[in-house]
Design an enzyme around this catalytic site. Structure first.
Site, PDB file in Angstrom:
ATOM      1  N   CYS A 138       0.860  -1.179   0.000  1.00 14.34           N
ATOM      2  CA  CYS A 138       0.000   0.000   0.000  1.00 14.34           C
ATOM      3  C   CYS A 138       0.898   1.232   0.000  1.00 14.34           C
ATOM      4  CB  CYS A 138      -1.005  -0.009   1.151  1.00 14.34           C
ATOM      5  SG  CYS A 138      -0.300   0.194   2.810  1.00 14.34           S
ATOM      6  N   ARG A 151      -3.652  -0.674   5.176  1.00  7.23           N
ATOM      7  CA  ARG A 151      -4.177  -1.761   4.351  1.00  7.23           C
ATOM      8  C   ARG A 151      -3.239  -2.950   4.201  1.00  7.23           C
ATOM      9  NH1 ARG A 151      -5.224   1.777  -0.769  1.00  7.23           N
ATOM     10  NH2 ARG A 151      -3.302   2.675   0.061  1.00  7.23           N
ATOM     11  N   ASP A 184      -8.371   3.396   0.922  1.00  4.98           N
ATOM     12  CA  ASP A 184      -7.472   3.745   2.016  1.00  4.98           C
ATOM     13  C   ASP A 184      -8.291   4.392   3.136  1.00  4.98           C
ATOM     14  OD1 ASP A 184      -5.466   4.600   3.714  1.00  4.98           O
ATOM     15  OD2 ASP A 184      -4.273   5.532   2.124  1.00  4.98           O
TER      16      ASP A 184
END
Length: 155
Positions: A10, A16, A125
């Site tokens: 990420c 994440r 996100d």
């Protein structure tokens, strides 16, 4: 080619990707699949830091421990170390392709696409969102990992 290792990527490696790593580690082991998993970020802002406190709470509430996690940045040699490199979103995938310069393009993919868990294609996100976004991230990571397991079991 059999998959023996997977890297989740990420932006900062504090929300994440560490979540996907923890979910994958638990469920791959539970499915009897011996696959090394790790995570990193395309950016280096959070190197050495723990996962975001909100993600740690959401993950722990669902049975995943992110306490040991320490963020790291994607390295050029990761393309040689991992069989599969799964980006959380299109921007991360673009940055990975740029870094690797076409090397290993067949092993780079969007996590949710590769796992057959889309839509959405991009894993949102939660960093700038409300706490509920972190809980929703856990659900999405679990769905993605279940798809990943199904795909890995295909002959």
């Amino acid at each position: 080619m059999p998959i023996k290792s997977a890297l989740f990527i990420c932006l900062g490696n504090i929300c994440r990707s560490p979540l996907a790593e923890a979910v994958a580690r638990k469920h791959l082991a539970g499915a009897g699949l011996d696959i090394e998993v790790a995570s990193c970020g395309t950016g280096g802002w959070h190197v050495g830091e723990q996962a975001d406190p909100r993600m740690r709470v959401a993950a722990l509430n669902a049975g995943y421990d992110l306490e040991p996690h320490r963020a790291r940045q994607l390295h050029a040699d990761d393309i040689d170390r991992f069989d599969l490199l799964l980006a959380m979103d299109s921007n991360n995938l673009r940055d990975m392709r740029r870094m690797f310069g076409g090397k290993g393009d067949d092993r780079l993919a969007l996590f949710l696409d590769w796992a057959g868990a889309a839509p959405p294609r991009d894993f949102p996100d939660p960093y700038y969102e409300e706490l509920t976004a972190f809980t929703q991230s856990v659900v999405l990571a679990e769905r993605g990992v279940q798809g990943l397991i199904q795909r890995l079991r295909q002959p």
